[in-house]
Design an enzyme around this catalytic site. Structure first.
Site, PDB file in Angstrom:
ATOM      1  N   CYS A  79       0.846  -1.207   0.000  1.00 30.05           N
ATOM      2  CA  CYS A  79       0.000   0.000   0.000  1.00 30.05           C
ATOM      3  C   CYS A  79       0.876   1.251   0.000  1.00 30.05           C
ATOM      4  O   CYS A  79       1.850   1.349   0.747  1.00 30.05           O
ATOM      5  CB  CYS A  79      -0.905  -0.002   1.232  1.00 30.05           C
ATOM      6  SG  CYS A  79      -1.868   1.514   1.404  1.00 30.05           S
ATOM      7  N   CYS A  82       0.962   5.512   3.074  1.00 32.64           N
ATOM      8  CA  CYS A  82       1.744   6.118   4.167  1.00 32.64           C
ATOM      9  C   CYS A  82       3.227   6.012   3.847  1.00 32.64           C
ATOM     10  O   CYS A  82       3.880   5.042   4.206  1.00 32.64           O
ATOM     11  CB  CYS A  82       1.479   5.387   5.483  1.00 32.64           C
ATOM     12  SG  CYS A  82      -0.151   5.662   6.185  1.00 32.64           S
ATOM     13  N   GLN A 233     -11.496  18.686   6.358  1.00 33.92           N
ATOM     14  CA  GLN A 233     -10.140  18.332   6.793  1.00 33.92           C
ATOM     15  C   GLN A 233     -10.038  16.825   7.032  1.00 33.92           C
ATOM     16  O   GLN A 233     -11.040  16.127   7.002  1.00 33.92           O
ATOM     17  CB  GLN A 233      -9.790  19.117   8.064  1.00 33.92           C
ATOM     18  CG  GLN A 233      -9.768  20.638   7.872  1.00 33.92           C
ATOM     19  CD  GLN A 233      -8.648  21.118   6.960  1.00 33.92           C
ATOM     20  OE1 GLN A 233      -7.650  20.438   6.759  1.00 33.92           O
ATOM     21  NE2 GLN A 233      -8.821  22.297   6.376  1.00 33.92           N
ATOM     22  N   CYS A 347      -1.147  24.083   2.276  1.00 36.70           N
ATOM     23  CA  CYS A 347      -0.928  22.632   2.407  1.00 36.70           C
ATOM     24  C   CYS A 347       0.203  22.173   1.495  1.00 36.70           C
ATOM     25  O   CYS A 347       0.337  20.975   1.234  1.00 36.70           O
ATOM     26  CB  CYS A 347      -2.214  21.857   2.159  1.00 36.70           C
ATOM     27  SG  CYS A 347      -3.009  22.218   0.613  1.00 36.70           S
TER      28      CYS A 347
END
Ligand SMILES: C[S@@+](CC[C@H](N)C(=O)[O-])C[C@H]1O[C@@H](n2cnc3c(N)ncnc32)[C@H](O)[C@@H]1O
Length: 390
Positions: A79, A82, A233, A347
């Site tokens: 995956c 992350c 958010q 961001c």
């Protein structure tokens, strides 16, 4: 296929985007996925350009103190959600602050900018919204770290438990993406596919489907309606941390009676959760504008791209653009409204630095930047910066 070059390099610092920067023996910069500053790593170069290269780590020869074993089984299955699970969470925050300071130095030439770590949300179970990819078998997941394949997820450690629990059962036909959202406050669930007419199964019976499906979330005592088609958010903890940082950044201006601009205002998070008496929310998404009208009935909501808003005088402004930042046109509109203070929420570290240059040209100087970790285990940064008019 010819063998890819393998070299040993020393990682120097992190770059925006999350790779480490090192130098190859021929002097070129190499962006290394998976290395941490100070580490000597053996890398395989997979992309070779004239001025720079990209590489991935084969072996870590001198591990950083910040390196940890990634705990997530889905990451081990490939995956790509992350990219920073191998970094200890407090160290992730320091690295993010360094990335922001570096962008301000390099792009805005602000060598002495004050950049501090403003904390983060709890490192696990924080996400209440996930944009998921749909695999050929109809299962949902995230794209692989080293491929475009969809890695179907049985669970997700950064997702709220109620959201993670939905992942194994959901099936989608006739769409490529599914946005799933849960409310931490009420347990409501919404789902929205990227194609009309998609067939979604495996959701709880109470789940609402489609862009107009709504749920309700609580942030610092404010109850917010959030439509599936509206931005929110990463979760209520992130929203609360951000509101707190904006409140602190507004400082003594917070309680001034005069009009306050909430540009790129989304569902009205700041106008609803801050003690503003006279707020004008400017937002381009119809869905978010409809939510903002419900969430902050006392505010004026102008549903238009900010660049086309007809400026009117405001005392201060909170401005929270998408990843590309303000850009030239929006910076000019903002300056024409004449706020004494601008609280800029960014961001992306490089677009923050570009916006700092644009705002400086309109007479606004950067006082300080607070870096928040709203996306632990990813390299994404969130920065709240204060600009004051000279
Ligand atoms: C990063 S979100 C912030 C929303 C809100 N401040 C919050 O914290 O929930 C950016 C918002 O800007 C809106 N947006 C994007 N481009 C815009 C534009 N050109 N003019 C006005 N709003 C825009 C998006 O729809 C989104 O709601």
């Amino acid at each position: 296929m010819p063998d890819r070059p393998v070299e040993t390099v020393r990682a120097e610092k992190m770059a925006a985007g999350g790779d480490a920067i090192a130098h190859l023996a021929d002097g070129r910069v190499v962006f290394v996925d998976g290395a941490l500053p100070g580490e000597d790593v053996r890398v395989e170069v997979h992309s070779d350009k004239r001025d720079f290269a990209r590489a991935r780590v084969l072996d870590v020869l001198t591990p950083s103190h910040a390196r940890v074993q990634p705990p997530c089984p889905e990451l081990a299955r490939g995956c790509g959600g992350c990219a920073w699970q191998h970094v200890e969470p407090t160290a992730q925050r320091s690295l993010k602050a360094e990335i922001v300071a570096d962008a301000l130095r390099r792009t805005a030439k602000l060598d002495a900018a004050s950049v501090v770590d403003g904390g983060g949300v709890p490192p696990w179970a924080y996400r209440t919204t996930m944009r998921l990819a749909v695999g050929t078998d109809g299962r949902v997941g995230l794209r692989g770290a080293a491929s475009h394949d969809v890695i179907a997820l049985d669970a997700c450690m950064v997702a709220h438990p109620a959201l993670s629990a939905l992942l194994p059962a959901v099936r989608v036909r006739g769409a490529k993406e599914l946005t799933l959202r849960v409310s931490a406050a009420t347990g409501e669930v919404t789902a929205m596919a990227d194609r009309p007419g998609a067939r979604i199964t495996g959701l709880p019976p109470s789940a609402l489907v489609g862009a107009e499906a709504v749920l309700h979330e609580d942030v610092l005592g404010a109850r917010l309606r959030v439509s599936a088609g509206s931005f929110f958010q990463s979760g209520p903890a992130a929203a609360a941390l951000l509101v707190g940082a904006v409140m602190h950044a507004a400082g003594e201006r917070l309680t001034i009676d005069g009009p306050v601009l909430d540009a790129f205002g989304g569902v009205g998070l700041f106008a609803a959760a801050l003690p503003l008496r006279d707020a004008v929310i400017v937002e381009s998404s119809r869905s978010a504008c409809a939510d903002a009208r419900v969430n902050v009935p006392e505010a004026e909501v102008v549903c238009t791209p900010f660049e086309r808003w007809t400026p009117r005088p405001v005392e201060w402004a909170v401005v929270d653009p998408a990843r590309a930042g303000l850009g030239r046109d929006a910076a000019a509109v903002l300056a024409a409204a004449g706020p004494r203070r601008v609280v800029l929420v960014s961001c992306d570290p490089v677009s923050l630095a570009r916006d700092a240059v644009l705002l400086a040209a309109h007479g606004y100087s950067l006082r300080d930047s607070v870096v928040l970790d709203l996306f632990p285990h990813t390299p994404h940064v969130e920065v709240v910066s204060v600009f004051d008019r000279a």
